[in-house]
Design an enzyme around this catalytic site. Structure first.
Site, short mmCIF file in Angstrom:
data_model
loop_
_atom_site.label_atom_id
_atom_site.label_comp_id
_atom_site.label_asym_id
_atom_site.label_seq_id
_atom_site.Cartn_x
_atom_site.Cartn_y
_atom_site.Cartn_z
N LYS A 181 -80.16 26.65 47.40
CA LYS A 181 -80.34 25.19 47.33
C LYS A 181 -79.27 24.59 48.23
O LYS A 181 -78.08 24.79 48.01
CB LYS A 181 -80.15 24.72 45.88
CG LYS A 181 -80.17 23.22 45.72
CD LYS A 181 -80.54 22.87 44.28
CE LYS A 181 -79.44 22.23 43.47
NZ LYS A 181 -79.19 20.83 43.76
N GLY A 194 -75.40 13.15 38.74
CA GLY A 194 -74.59 12.88 37.55
C GLY A 194 -74.70 11.47 37.03
O GLY A 194 -74.09 11.14 36.02
N GLY A 228 -79.87 12.84 38.92
CA GLY A 228 -80.03 11.51 38.35
C GLY A 228 -80.90 11.43 37.11
O GLY A 228 -80.87 10.43 36.41
N ASN A 247 -79.43 18.80 35.24
CA ASN A 247 -78.17 19.49 34.93
C ASN A 247 -77.33 18.67 33.96
O ASN A 247 -77.23 18.99 32.79
CB ASN A 247 -77.41 19.78 36.23
CG ASN A 247 -76.10 20.53 35.97
OD1 ASN A 247 -75.89 21.07 34.89
ND2 ASN A 247 -75.23 20.56 36.95
N THR A 248 -76.78 17.55 34.46
CA THR A 248 -75.83 16.78 33.64
C THR A 248 -76.38 16.44 32.26
O THR A 248 -75.70 16.62 31.25
CB THR A 248 -75.46 15.47 34.37
OG1 THR A 248 -74.97 15.81 35.65
CG2 THR A 248 -74.41 14.69 33.61
#
Ligand code: SF4
Lengths: 377, 257
Positions: free
Chosen positions: B98, B159, B186, B207-208
């Protein structure tokens, strides 16, 4: 434009008058707006650092902590300092390495640096911060270049906290493998700066102030700045450091900016701090910075006590030093040949826990200790 | 009906991609993977320490059934991204990469120009390249020509949990791209993930929002369900929107009879 213009503008600003005039409503309004990048301006930072904001510490902490988690996750980076020379020609009145202090000075040979590197990397640390006093005759550029190149064999990131240099010299150290630069202004208030730096190259306020900019131009990918709490007025100094960090963020968008909040402790030969920054003030500073700059890194050193550091994890700190030794050769004495003599520390460490113990504490606090977060690719 | 996400020469049944960067503990990663069914997980190569002790080794925490998606986080130039990718492959992390090339540290926005350059080089070297980009149809087309295996437009800054701030631009990419479109960055809530999938995205990377949830496994599961629901809604070709009311039994229907 350099940061000098902003610094000049605020030399004549009536900080005490402004701080005294801040109302709880103004603090509340600044706090309510906080939460996104660049949504707070200079006035908001002043409001959040004001005495009136001390009544808002809990809501500030809630918001700051959430922002830190959002941008950095539940992780704390770890690093260790490595002093390679304590020779210094400066007269900083607050420092144990001050040239007037009489003690046997040491400069590590490359072999000795390697011993130190082995000892620190054996602790699991992958990010090292190299420090010297200011004595270019004792620690010339080619010595520093060799030291950096050697350290890249043991560490994935090499940060520098040396003396201010010009862009070309920084470029050479960057090429040798150093990726980030730490330089504290120590005190932003110009008259006071002159007072505590009576002699030596460090007495040049402007050269020091513009050092991070030269570093960014020379290629360092990360800059760490700060003020040494204990010299000037903590609120206005915290404001200036915050302003400086935001200036650097905007001027060099590709650079990662972080802030440190070293507080003076008793150093050998040093003066007693004249403007003590209380624990409450320290926390308020951290929170105000985080709300002002959600993405800024915040480093906490072992100058702070273990109990205090344990609490700061939840308040937006992002990096901790661990297992630190602040004397030259401190990690490998007595096994390092030629270093049997007793050395002098630059400042006293309060959190004396081992790297493993600090990592355990971070885990117990519900966070992940990160030993490696960059590689010199 | 088999509905799989195809990336390069590999196919996946889950369209939820996850990350490793912000967890309170590496030990939470495996239970999250199990609960979410995510089959692709991104790891910042800059965080991987081959010399780390087992308890600190991030790669040891990833289930064998899951494909590693190493990322070039930390790269500021195409050159750095290429080097990171090569190191990743040499370290046995596979052919997926990535690309993250970020030159704006405040908002963590990707640099499309450098990203394209890195994609050009790495795709030729046989990597399965998934590039992170600012949503833009031109870059999506150029990435296709450069040999990327997907395009990963960001929903909003990394994030930020601000969701699909760039929805209109992402929709244009979905409508025009010949590559799978995976919305990255996001996404802060399952509803936003569902929304991206309803729009026609081929996958989302979260992720976050998962890593910083109180219960990371449950959050992973919630996102997985949302992604499935959004995908089903897209495939079902839901009725379109109308600004005015439409009676389900038209009043003039008899005229056509
Ligand atoms: S603070 Fe730095 S420059 Fe000043 S005396 Fe100490 S070592 Fe020297």
């Amino acid at each position: 434009m350099s940061f000098m213009q902003l610094a000049d503008e605020y030399q004549t600003f009536d900080f005490q008058g402004y701080f005294a005039s801040v109302t709880p409503e103004a603090v509340g309004a600044s706090l309510a707006r906080a939460g996104q990048m660049n949504c707070l301006d200079h006035r908001d930072l002043l409001n959040l650092l004001s005495p009136a904001a001390t009544d808002f510490l809990e809501p500030m902490a809630q918001k700051a902590s959430a922002l830190a988690v959002q941008y950095f996750g539940r992780t704390i980076g770890l690093y260790a300092p490595l002093y390679i020379s304590d020779f210094c020609i400066n007269h900083c009145t607050y420092c144990g390495f001050n040239s007037k202090t009489d003690f046997p000075r040491t400069r590590l040979s490359l072999e000795q640096i390697e011993q130190e590197a082995k000892a620190v990397s054996g602790l699991g640390i992958r990010h090292i911060l190299v420090l010297t006093g200011e004595a270019p005759a004792k620690t010339p550029l080619d010595y520093l270049e060799k030291a950096v190149a050697l350290l890249t064999r043991y560490f994935s990131s090499v940060a520098l906290e040396l003396f201010p240099m010009d862009e070309d010299d920084y470029g050479r150290l960057n090429k040798a493998g150093a990726d980030s630069l730490t330089v504290y202004q120590e005190v932003y208030e110009r008259d006071l700066y002159r007072e505590v730096h009576p002699k030596g190259p460090k007495s040049d306020y402007a050269f020091r102030l513009l050092t991070p900019e030269r570093g960014a131009r020379a290629g360092f990918r990360a800059l760490n700045i700060g003020t040494l709490f204990g010299i000037g007025d903590p609120r206005s100094e915290a404001f200036m450091a915050g302003l400086h960090a935001r200036f650097l963020e905007r001027a060099f968008p590709y650079v990662e900016v972080s802030l440190s909040l070293p507080r003076m402790t008793r150093a050998d030969g040093g003066i007693a701090p004249k403007n003590l920054h209380s624990d409450t003030g320290f926390v308020q500073t951290m929170l105000a910075w985080r709300l002002f700059m959600p993405r800024v890194g915040i480093n906490v050193s072992t100058r702070e006590s273990a109990a205090f550091r344990d609490q700061l994890i939840h308040l937006g700190a992002t990096r901790y030093s661990a297992g630190s030794k602040t004397d030259v050769g401190g990690y490998s004495v007595p096994s390092n040949p030629g270093l049997e003599q007793e050395t002098t520390v630059q400042f006293e460490i309060t959190d004396t826990r081992s790297v493993d113990d600090v990592a355990c504490m971070i885990r117990a606090a519900g966070c992940q200790p990160v030993f490696k977060d960059w590689e010199i690719f | 009906m088999e509905d799989r996400l195809i990336l390069g020469d590999q196919s996946f049944s889950s369209r939820l991609l996850t990350g490793t960067g912000k967890f309170a503990s590496k030990d939470l990663i495996a239970p999250m993977l199990e609960a979410s069914g995510s089959e692709l997980i991104t790891v910042a190569l800059r965080r991987v320490d081959p010399k780390a002790r087992a308890q600190d080794n991030i790669l040891a925490k990833i289930l064998d059934s899951v494909t590693l998606l190493p990322n070039t986080s930390g790269a500021r130039t195409a050159r750095e991204a290429v080097r990171i990718a090569r190191i990743s492959r040499a370290a046995g992390c596979g052919d997926f990469i990535k690309i993250e090339v970020i030159t704006d540290m405040q908002f963590l926005l990707p640099d499309n120009h450098q990203t394209l350059e890195a994609t050009n080089i790495l795709a030729k070297e046989g990597f399965i390249v998934l590039p992170d980009v600012m949503p833009d149809i031109t870059i999506a087309r150029q990435l296709h020509d450069a040999g990327a295996s997907a395009v990963m437009p960001l929903g909003s800054p990394i994030g930020s949990n601000q969701g699909l701030e760039m929805a209109a631009m992402i929709q244009r990419i979905i409508d025009t791209s010949r590559l799978p479109v995976i919305v990255d960055a996001g996404i802060g809530r399952p509803s936003q993930a569902a929304c991206a999938m309803e729009m026609g995205a081929d996958g989302v990377l979260v992720n976050t929002a998962i890593a910083t949830a109180q219960d990371t496994a449950l959050a992973g599961q919630a996102f997985a369900l949302a992604v499935k629901a959004g995908r089903m809604a897209y495939i079902s070709k839901l009725g379109d929107q109308s600004a005015t009311a439409r009676d389900s039994s038209p009043l003039t229907g008899f005229l056509r009879g």
